[in-house]
Each structure stands twice: as structure tokens, then as C-alpha cells.
Motif scaffolding. Sequence first.
Motif, mmCIF file in Angstrom:
data_model
loop_
_atom_site.group_PDB
_atom_site.id
_atom_site.type_symbol
_atom_site.label_atom_id
_atom_site.label_comp_id
_atom_site.label_asym_id
_atom_site.label_seq_id
_atom_site.Cartn_x
_atom_site.Cartn_y
_atom_site.Cartn_z
ATOM 1 N N LEU A 1 0.631 -1.311 0.158
ATOM 2 C CA LEU A 1 0.028 0.096 -0.109
ATOM 3 C C LEU A 1 0.592 1.276 0.155
ATOM 4 N N TRP A 2 1.862 1.358 0.557
ATOM 5 C CA TRP A 2 2.796 2.587 0.749
ATOM 6 C C TRP A 2 3.110 3.059 -0.656
ATOM 7 N N GLY B 1 1.517 2.720 -3.437
ATOM 8 C CA GLY B 1 0.419 3.530 -3.966
ATOM 9 C C GLY B 1 0.171 4.703 -3.232
ATOM 10 N N LEU B 2 0.284 4.715 -2.017
ATOM 11 C CA LEU B 2 -0.004 6.159 -1.437
ATOM 12 C C LEU B 2 0.900 7.150 -1.997
ATOM 13 N N LEU C 1 2.573 7.070 -5.045
ATOM 14 C CA LEU C 1 2.312 7.490 -6.326
ATOM 15 C C LEU C 1 1.068 8.633 -6.441
ATOM 16 N N SER C 2 0.028 8.280 -5.525
ATOM 17 C CA SER C 2 -1.457 9.020 -5.728
ATOM 18 C C SER C 2 -0.976 10.562 -5.040
#
Length: 275
Positions: A25-26, A28-29, A31-32
Motif C-alpha cells: 500500500l505504501w 500506492g500512497l 504515487l497518488s
Amino acid sequence: MLKASPRDPAALPRLLLTLLALALLWPGLKLSELNPGVLLHSDNARTMGQFLGAFWPPEHGEEFLLLLGHATLETLAIATAGMSLALLIAIPAALWASRALSISALPRGGRPAWWAQALRWPVRGLLIFLRSVPEIVWALLFVRAVGLGPTAGVLAIAITYSGMLGKVYAEIFESVDARPARALIAGGSPRLAAFAYGVLPNAAAEMLSYTVYRWECAVRASVVMGFVGAGGLGQQIDLSMRMFAGGEVASMLLTFLILVLFADQISRLLRGRFA
């Protein structure tokens, strides 16, 4: 006398899975570029406060309420017409993509015919393509093709939701007990009759539940597509926001909330009726 172990044997696997999920998840956070702190900046908070303050009181003039009623009916019409067209595509495609009525699936002691599998794959590929493109993208394309208005929204919902409905219907057909339909087919019954008497009675409740849920989603989607010119409440909200008419926006948001509650009640009523 047996004693329960004070240690949970699944504790370590759960911990490892949690750490793995956080590790995935890290990135992804990152990149978002998620940064909730920007909402707390003084300038942003003041701007949001001024914007939300304009929402009260909601607009309730007679002329605006007539416009709001027309936009609401248009939103319901877009969702209903789009779902109707989607059903016309989804049900035949689901029958074609499913093995529930396949003659090659009858127990004959051999493997299903390869050509039956080959005929189903193009239909499944079409359903994947139809649902892979979001309805907002189809709406943008149809706005360019047919112009502004509800027609673009109806066509966008019809295409996207036909792929979603077709996939789920095919899975429902294959999940019900196949013995009645196969017995009818083995006895010489036409496949449509086998579907009507052998598959549909067992699948109708689940199909209805999912269809009503998708209609509720279509109501929400028709509002979103209005922001790109596909008519309905979304287009009116976009126009009011451009004119900084907060009271009008508040009235339309309340109307949208009532629409969703109405759709949820219909869904609950039908599920209870056909459960």
C-alpha cells in the motif's frame, strides 16, 4: 483434561499478511500523492468555508424548483433507458458466454467440444471490453458524436452496464443447479425453453437483486456524466457551480440524496418480495 493454548497459532501469518499489505500500500500512497494536510491550510480552509457557507439557505424559488424537477426526471430517464438498452445486450450475451445451455456440456463421457469454447471467448472478450472503459469516457465520446444532452448519457450507460450485467448474468447462470436445464436439453427441448424453465426460475432472484443495484449505480453515474454535458442533474450542478450559486447546488445535492434513498428503498422492497 485438554487446555487451550494461550497463543494464537494464526497470529504470525496474520502479522506477516498485514506487513505485506502495508508494504504494497505504501508505494500506492506515494504515487497518488495523498496529502490530507492541505485541507488544514488556512487559505484552503477559508476558501472551503466560504464555499460551504453559500450553500445555506438552499434555493427554493418556484422557477428553480421547476427546473430541478425537470432535471431530476431527466436523470431517472437516463438511468432507466440506459439500463433497458443494457439488458437487451447483456442477456443474449450472457446466454452466449455461459456454458449453462451448452449442448457440449451434457454428460457424454468426453470433453466439451473445442469449437463451443472458441465461440464463447469472443463474446466474453466483448463483455470485458465494454465494461473496461468507464461510462464517463463513453459519455465524452458520445457528447462529441451526438452533441450535448441525455442521449450521450443513455448510450454510455447502455454500453458500460451491458458488459457488467452480461458478465454477472453469465456467472449466475453457471452457478445455479444445471441439472434441470441439461435434462430438458437432453430430452430434446429447445435451449430457450430449457433456459426459461430450467435456469431462470433459480436465477431470477439473484438477477433481479443485481439489476436493481446496477440501476441505483446508473442513477449516480448519470449525475456524474452530466458534468461532461450528458444532461440531468449533473449538468445543472455544473452550471450552478460555475455561477457560484451555492444555494442551487445545495438543493440539487439534497435532491440527489433523496434519489439515492428512493432507489435504495426500491431495491430493498424488490429483494424482500422475491427473496
